[in-house]
Design a protein around this motif. Structure first.
Motif, short mmCIF file in Angstrom:
data_model
loop_
_atom_site.label_atom_id
_atom_site.label_comp_id
_atom_site.label_asym_id
_atom_site.label_seq_id
_atom_site.Cartn_x
_atom_site.Cartn_y
_atom_site.Cartn_z
N ALA A 449 0.83 -1.21 0.00
CA ALA A 449 0.00 0.00 0.00
C ALA A 449 0.86 1.26 0.00
O ALA A 449 0.56 2.24 -0.70
N LEU A 450 1.95 1.24 0.78
CA LEU A 450 2.85 2.39 0.80
C LEU A 450 3.52 2.58 -0.55
O LEU A 450 3.70 3.71 -1.01
N SER A 451 3.87 1.48 -1.19
CA SER A 451 4.47 1.57 -2.52
C SER A 451 3.52 2.23 -3.50
O SER A 451 3.94 3.06 -4.33
N ASP A 452 2.23 1.91 -3.40
CA ASP A 452 1.23 2.55 -4.26
C ASP A 452 1.14 4.04 -3.96
O ASP A 452 1.01 4.87 -4.88
N ASP A 453 1.16 4.40 -2.67
CA ASP A 453 1.09 5.81 -2.27
C ASP A 453 2.27 6.59 -2.86
O ASP A 453 2.09 7.67 -3.45
N TYR A 454 3.49 6.07 -2.68
CA TYR A 454 4.66 6.76 -3.20
C TYR A 454 4.65 6.79 -4.72
O TYR A 454 5.12 7.75 -5.34
N GLY A 455 4.09 5.74 -5.33
CA GLY A 455 4.00 5.70 -6.78
C GLY A 455 3.19 6.85 -7.34
O GLY A 455 3.52 7.40 -8.39
N ARG A 456 2.11 7.23 -6.63
CA ARG A 456 1.32 8.38 -7.08
C ARG A 456 2.14 9.66 -7.05
O ARG A 456 2.00 10.53 -7.92
N ALA A 457 3.00 9.80 -6.03
CA ALA A 457 3.85 11.00 -5.95
C ALA A 457 4.83 11.04 -7.12
O ALA A 457 5.02 12.09 -7.75
N PHE A 458 5.45 9.91 -7.43
CA PHE A 458 6.40 9.88 -8.55
C PHE A 458 5.69 10.11 -9.88
O PHE A 458 6.24 10.75 -10.78
N LEU A 459 4.47 9.63 -10.00
CA LEU A 459 3.70 9.87 -11.22
C LEU A 459 3.38 11.36 -11.38
O LEU A 459 3.46 11.91 -12.48
N ALA A 460 3.06 12.02 -10.25
CA ALA A 460 2.80 13.47 -10.29
C ALA A 460 4.07 14.23 -10.66
O ALA A 460 4.01 15.23 -11.39
N MET A 461 5.23 13.78 -10.19
CA MET A 461 6.49 14.43 -10.58
C MET A 461 6.72 14.30 -12.08
O MET A 461 7.19 15.25 -12.73
N ALA A 462 6.41 13.13 -12.62
CA ALA A 462 6.54 12.95 -14.07
C ALA A 462 5.66 13.95 -14.81
O ALA A 462 6.07 14.54 -15.82
N GLY A 463 4.43 14.17 -14.31
CA GLY A 463 3.54 15.14 -14.93
C GLY A 463 4.08 16.55 -14.86
O GLY A 463 3.97 17.32 -15.84
#
Length: 484
Positions: A449-463
């Motif tokens: 679950a934490l990996s998914d949470d951090y994944g959203r942050a990295f996806l936002a950085m890509a944006g």
């Protein structure tokens, strides 16, 4: 190689626009100036993160309560961010060598006091003075480079080295902090600055050229300085409270409102009332500076929070310890340095604007890859692969942005431009971290679950890096570059 021209002649016609280079004449002397500026910048950037790993040891040694412990970090960060614009302008008015030595002395002396502190209050106070010294010192290091090296290949190489050292300092903080804390004591994360600072002080006076009295007849813009400091400091403090207190907290809301109001008043004062503005409005009439600083704001909103989320991923998902986490950052550090050192050559062939576009797109791909990491990805796929891609882009990106926003500026405004760029990057990092923490707040408890949470942050950085690509396209293009 090509360099970006300002949109008009307002900068080169500014006072000091003759680009009088009073720096040392020999290649050995200019190399020594570069080494001096980089050593000072390394200390400034290192001390943003070097205390993170040592916080538990500091808490046990000095008896901090949990609420007070955060001020070991925040006291430095808030004062640093709040005084950057003022620090940059001081160098223009009172001389670069004088201001560099002042900032270095404040930073070194406060490091000594902090390393010997025997109470929470004394350590926090020392960290605040460190932040003040850093805010004076950081713009001066870049200003010294831009006034020692004429525009062109030599300056681009110098800025690339400065960028590589900055990247290394930011990435190495956790590793150095972990090694010093485990092998010696938490006190050495501060005391190590003392011999380095003393050597730099001894080298500064003979190496740096004497100061002209550029500030004679000009007064420091005290109202502008006060508004900028209060505005940036309050905004940064409000942002730092979002994670612990939330957006709805009266403390958070009051700080953010005070920051916005003070910065709005700052813009009005600078544009209409200040006879010698802290940030001369003429700087923003050059598209390279106005758009370039917007691009730097967005880049800072990705690259500064990146370390925060990578550290959480390694410790909370992969269950690395403090020292192993620090070692886990080595690929990011090494690839970032290689990217920064390669930037001048790439810029020589394709120009600054295209390098910004290419490197931002490369970093976006790296962040997208990192967003897909899971607890089962393993080191090679979950960390090393994304690290190579995102850090190569990051290393390539900062040098052309820095070169762009400092090109075509008269010596009299070099400090203001350097302070503005440093403040833009720092504010971008603070705002970006607050936004990304909110994006990642999924309440996960398990590693998956934490990996998914951090994944959203990295996806936002890509944006956000896609937005950097779009912003870069608005920078002056090849027709506005002049061949060297």
């Amino acid at each position: 190689m090509g360099q970006l021209e300002p949109d008009d002649s307002v900068l080169t016609n500014a006072p000091g626009g003759d680009r009088d280079k009073r720096g040392p004449g020999s290649r050995g002397a200019t190399s020594a100036v570069l080494a001096l500026a980089c050593a000072a910048q390394f200390m400034v950037v290192l001390d943003v993160s070097v205390v993170n790993v040592a916080l538990p040891s500091i808490q046990r040694a000095l008896g901090f309560d949990p609420a007070g412990l955060q001020w070991v970090v925040n006291a430095y960060a808030l004062v640093f961010a709040g005084f950057l614009l003022l620090g940059g302008r001081l160098a223009d008015l009172y001389g670069r060598r004088r201001v560099f030595v002042l900032g270095l002395f404040l930073f070194t002396a406060s490091s000594l006091v902090g390393g010997l502190a025997n109470s929470p209050a004394l350590l926090v106070a020392a960290r605040a003075v460190q932040g003040l010294g850093a805010a004076v010192l950081a713009p001066a290091t870049l200003t010294i480079l831009t006034t020692t090296f004429a525009e062109g290949a030599a300056r681009t190489r110098a800025v690339a080295t400065w960028t590589a050292v900055s990247s290394a300092g930011g990435a190495a903080g956790n590793l150095i902090g972990g090694v010093l804390t485990e092998s010696l004591s938490w006190r050495w994360i501060l005391l190590i600055n003392v011999p380095i600072g003393a050597l730099a002080l001894a080298a500064a006076l003979p190496l740096l050229p004497g100061d002209r009295e550029r500030g004679r007849g000009q007064r420091l813009d005290v109202p502008g300085a006060a508004l900028a400091t209060v505005g940036v400091g309050a905004l940064t403090y409000g942002i730092s409270q979002i994670e612990s207190r939330g957006w709805s907290s009266p403390v958070t809301g009051a700080a953010l409102a005070a920051g916005v109001l003070a910065l709005t008043a700052f813009v009005v004062v600078e544009a209409r009332f200040a006879p010698a503005p802290l940030i001369p409005p003429r700087l923003f009439r050059a598209r390279a500076i106005s758009v370039g600083n917007t691009v730097m704001l967005l880049a800072g909103a990705c690259f500064i929070p990146m370390w925060y989320f990578l550290s959480l991923y390694m410790q909370n998902v992969l269950h690395y310890g403090a020292l192993k986490t620090g070692l886990g950052f080595l690929p990011h550090t090494l690839v970032g340095i290689v990217g920064a050192r390669s930037a001048p050559r790439v810029m020589e062939y394709v120009g600054a604007r295209k390098v910004i576009v290419i490197s931002a797109a490369l970093s976006a791909a790296g962040f997208l890859w990192q967003s897909q990491a899971t607890p089962d990805s393993g080191y090679l796929v979950g960390l090393l692969g994304p690290a190579v891609v995102m850090s190569a882009g990051m290393g390539l990106l900062i040098t052309p942005i820095t070169t762009t926003v400092t090109s075509g500026i008269g010596d009299a405004d070099a400090g203001a431009a350097s302070g503005l760029m440093n403040a833009t990057r720092q504010i971008g990092g603070s705002v970006g971290l607050a936004v990304l923490v909110a994006v990642a707040a999924g309440g996960g408890q398990t590693a998956a679950a934490l990996s998914d949470d951090y994944g959203r942050a990295f996806l936002a950085m890509a944006g956000m890096l896609v937005a950097v690509v779009a912003g870069a396209l608005a920078l002056p293009g090849p027709r506005e570059e002049r061949p060297r």
